[in-house]
Design an enzyme around this catalytic site. Structure first.
Site, PDB file in Angstrom:
ATOM      1  CE  LYS A 268      -9.686   7.123  47.484  1.00  0.00           C
ATOM      2  NZ  LYS A 268     -10.612   6.704  46.393  1.00  0.00           N
ATOM      3  CG  ASP A 273      -9.270   1.497  44.818  1.00  0.00           C
ATOM      4  OD1 ASP A 273      -9.553   0.552  45.633  1.00  0.00           O
ATOM      5  OD2 ASP A 273     -10.000   2.295  44.776  1.00  0.00           O
ATOM      6  CE  LYS A 280     -10.041   0.763  41.582  1.00  0.00           C
ATOM      7  NZ  LYS A 280     -11.523   1.582  41.236  1.00  0.00           N
ATOM      8  CG  ASP A 291      -7.506   5.802  44.893  1.00  0.00           C
ATOM      9  OD1 ASP A 291      -8.146   6.756  44.519  1.00  0.00           O
ATOM     10  OD2 ASP A 291      -8.200   5.000  45.491  1.00  0.00           O
ATOM     11  CG  ASP A 350     -13.612  -0.350  43.358  1.00  0.00           C
ATOM     12  OD1 ASP A 350     -12.533   0.431  44.107  1.00  0.00           O
ATOM     13  OD2 ASP A 350     -13.650  -0.157  42.451  1.00  0.00           O
ATOM     14  CD  GLU A 352     -11.139   2.842  47.869  1.00  0.00           C
ATOM     15  OE1 GLU A 352     -11.950   2.247  47.040  1.00  0.00           O
ATOM     16  OE2 GLU A 352     -10.377   3.739  47.222  1.00  0.00           O
ATOM     17  NE  ARG A 354     -18.142   6.182  48.291  1.00  0.00           N
ATOM     18  CZ  ARG A 354     -18.868   6.016  47.186  1.00  0.00           C
ATOM     19  NH1 ARG A 354     -20.436   6.170  47.242  1.00  0.00           N
ATOM     20  NH2 ARG A 354     -18.489   6.084  46.118  1.00  0.00           N
TER      21      ARG A 354
HETATM   22  N1  BES Z   1     -10.148   5.437  43.468  1.00  0.00           N
HETATM   23  C1  BES Z   1     -11.431   5.124  42.933  1.00  0.00           C
HETATM   24  C2  BES Z   1     -12.203   6.283  42.135  1.00  0.00           C
HETATM   25  C3  BES Z   1     -11.438   6.518  40.719  1.00  0.00           C
HETATM   26  C4  BES Z   1     -11.520   5.759  39.628  1.00  0.00           C
HETATM   27  C5  BES Z   1     -10.155   7.424  40.561  1.00  0.00           C
HETATM   28  C6  BES Z   1     -10.835   5.962  38.335  1.00  0.00           C
HETATM   29  C7  BES Z   1      -9.516   7.504  39.583  1.00  0.00           C
HETATM   30  C8  BES Z   1     -10.044   6.936  38.524  1.00  0.00           C
HETATM   31  C9  BES Z   1     -12.610   4.987  43.849  1.00  0.00           C
HETATM   32  O1  BES Z   1     -12.116   4.073  45.162  1.00  0.00           O
HETATM   33  C10 BES Z   1     -13.564   3.828  43.505  1.00  0.00           C
HETATM   34  O2  BES Z   1     -13.331   2.937  43.213  1.00  0.00           O
HETATM   35  N2  BES Z   1     -14.753   4.541  43.281  1.00  0.00           N
HETATM   36  C11 BES Z   1     -15.910   3.597  42.646  1.00  0.00           C
HETATM   37  C12 BES Z   1     -17.095   3.690  43.559  1.00  0.00           C
HETATM   38  C13 BES Z   1     -18.293   2.967  43.077  1.00  0.00           C
HETATM   39  C14 BES Z   1     -17.831   1.356  43.660  1.00  0.00           C
HETATM   40  C15 BES Z   1     -19.557   3.390  43.922  1.00  0.00           C
HETATM   41  C16 BES Z   1     -16.143   4.110  41.237  1.00  0.00           C
HETATM   42  O3  BES Z   1     -16.202   5.262  40.841  1.00  0.00           O
HETATM   43  O4  BES Z   1     -16.199   3.130  40.422  1.00  0.00           O
HETATM   44 ZN    ZN Z   2     -10.151   4.563  45.404  1.00  0.00          ZN
HETATM   45 MN    MN Z   3     -12.092   2.169  44.893  1.00  0.00          MN
END
Ligand code: BES
Ligand code: ZN
Ligand code: MN
Length: 501
Positions: A268, A273, A280, A291, A350, A352, A354
């Site tokens: 990834k 992000d 966020k 990220d 967010d 993204e 996947r």
């Molecule tokens: N990059 C983030 C995941 C992340 C969060 C990595 C904190 C490291 C620290 C990912 O893209 C994300 O934002 N995931 C969301 C998914 C949700 C919207 C279903 C998450 O985990 O909040």
């Molecule tokens: Zn992310």
């Molecule tokens: Mn994200």
């Protein structure tokens, strides 16, 4: 740090600014008797007075006429593990005793290691693990510090005295290769992750990938137009809100027979992000420069594999882009088509990771028919809710492959913990209007993210490593400084080196 091994040199003949002497707890032997009388007497004194007992990671500095000597505790001999050795090594190398005062060289006596046995069937010698921990802990990210604000420099050279691997049959060459190529590759990955997003754009990441080109390494960069031709609309949907052009990075390493199916590593590579329109919160958003830690680890692996000229075939795919909320950004509710033809309803921009991974996995399978697909991704915040910051969450469709990774995890202490991929999770991702939606419900965020990916894998052996909670340390770990950890490089290198097909 340059590491040298010298054999059969007496302790009194060493030219180094500081000498490191490891001790197990309540050590009674005479392994350091070869030192000059004054030093031997000083050591005896601190041992007799119990000022130093050899407890795990205990440190004592002695000043002798011949120079500085640092005693480091390894803990109880019968409790010695590879990880305890790494931690003791980390502790001494990170300590103030090895910093400043114009110290540039250290010598480590490996004599005591010959008397010790490591629990849990380790692959390398005791001194290897000690040095590995030491070198990992010496990493510093200096790019943005002016010299006057800089911390004292780390050591330049480490001389390991004696035969460091004599307690394990002839794998000293492998140990040295690991220290010379894999550990620098970990630092390389850490540098990329620590670099702020403005200096680590998809374009810069692509240029970094290109710098790894060589006899066995071919780097191909797909731009937005190429990605459109491939039908990677899921990947492209993430890049739409950003002014930075996306770069879909494909690296081929051919060191094995032409016909051998490659291992595909997908990393990834969201260089920042923000969450996109599903923005966020401000608090902690700066951390989202990391990220792309999966991509950075993939580049580190390519670097190490090519330096070692391993006789394997490998392809790394890094779907690099920013995730930003610009005027052309993807809107929640939009539907996109992935490279596999599956349609995705994007309910949260967010989620993204996947979206880019679905196309990257699809691309790797379509073009390379890999034997194995391994993806590494800072995919979910839910990963740390489940496991804290101690382990990579692992999910996949192939138990044998996951067992191999568990083995590599045990050896490197880059721990993986398997989580389930129950078919019931499919329901969590049912979309009203498309084939699948990109978020599950409130529960099971870690596993539904992985389940989403599984929908783009079909039957290729595949494992997903969620490194969200381990790729970046908020505080110092025993031998990993706070900041990027470079996780994944040692794990996958160990897996590749031990892989039999
Ligand atoms: N990059 C983030 C995941 C992340 C969060 C990595 C904190 C490291 C620290 C990912 O893209 C994300 O934002 N995931 C969301 C998914 C949700 C919207 C279903 C998450 O985990 O909040
Ligand atoms: Zn992310
Ligand atoms: Mn994200």
């Amino acid at each position: 740090m340059e590491i040298r091994i010298v054999e059969n040199i007496s302790l009194t003949d060493i030219k180094a600014d500081v000498l490191i002497l490891p001790f197990t707890e309540d050590y009674k032997g005479s392994v350091y008797a070869g030192l000059d009388d004054e030093t031997v007497a000083l050591i005896k004194h601190v041992l007799d007075t119990r000022e130093f007992t050899g407890k795990h990671a205990e440190l004592t500095l002695l000043h002798t006429k011949t120079g500085r000597v640092v005693l480091v505790g390894l803990g109880k001999a019968e409790e010695l593990t590879a990880e305890r050795l790494r931690r003791a090594g980390g502790k001494v190398f990170i300590s103030k005793y090895l910093k400043g005062h114009e110290l540039t060289s250290a010598a480590l006596s490996a004599a005591i290691f010959k008397e010790l046995r490591i629990l849990d069937g380790a692959q390398h010698s005791a001194s290897f693990y000690f040095v590995e921990g030491g070198v990992l802990s010496s990493y510093e990210f200096r790019r943005y510090k002016r010299p006057e604000n800089d911390q004292p420099q780390s050591l330049k050279t480490l001389t390991v005295l004696d035969v460091p691997v004599s307690d394990v049959s002839d794998n000293s060459a492998d140990s040295m290769k690991w220290l010379d190529t894999v550990i620098p590759a970990v630092s390389f990955a850490r540098d990329l992750v620590n670099t702020p997003s403005s200096d680590m754009t998809p374009t810069i990441l692509a240029e970094t990938a290109k710098s790894l080109s060589g006899k066995l390494v071919k780097v191909n960069i797909l731009d937005a137009w190429d990605a459109k031709k491939e039908g990677m609309w899921s990947y492209l949907s993430v890049s739409k809100g950003s002014a930075e052009p996306p770069k879909f990075i494909v690296i081929e390493y051919y060191g094995g027979p032409v016909k051998m199916a490659p291992v595909a590593i997908i990393g990834k590579s969201i260089t920042f992000d923000s969450g996109g329109l599903s923005l966020k919160p401000a608090d902690g958003m700066e951390k989202m420069k990391y990220d792309m830690a999966g991509g950075a680890a993939a580049l580190g692996i390519i670097k190490a594999v090519s330096e070692l000229s391993l006789d394997i075939n490998l392809v790394a795919v890094l779907p690099a882009t920013e995730n930003m909320p610009g005027g052309n950004a993807t809107r929640p509710g939009d539907v996109v088509t992935s490279i596999t033809g599956k349609t995705i309803e994007i309910l949260n921009t967010d989620a993204e990771g996947r979206l880019v991974l679905a196309d990257a996995i699809g691309y790797a399978i379509k073009h390379y028919k890999p034997a194995v697909v391994i993806d590494m991704a800072t995919l979910t915040g839910a990963c740390s809710i489940a496991l804290g910051n101690e382990a990579i969450a692992m999910m996949g469709n192939n138990e044998a492959l996951m067992d191999e990774l568990k083995k590599a995890s045990k050896e490197t202490h880059e721990r993986v913990w398997q989580m389930p991929l129950y078919e019931e999770y499919k329901d969590y991702l049912k979309s009203d209007i498309a084939d699948i939606k990109n978020i599950g419900g409130r529960t099971g965020g870690l596993v539904t993210a992985a389940y989403f990916l599984s929908e783009f894998v079909t039957d290729t052996p595949w494992v997903h490593l969620d490194i969200a909670s381990t790729a970046f340390a908020d505080k110092d770990k025993p031998y990993i400084r706070k900041g990027a950890t470079g996780i994944g490089v040692r794990l996958i290198m160990n897996y590749l080196l031990n892989r039999h097909d």
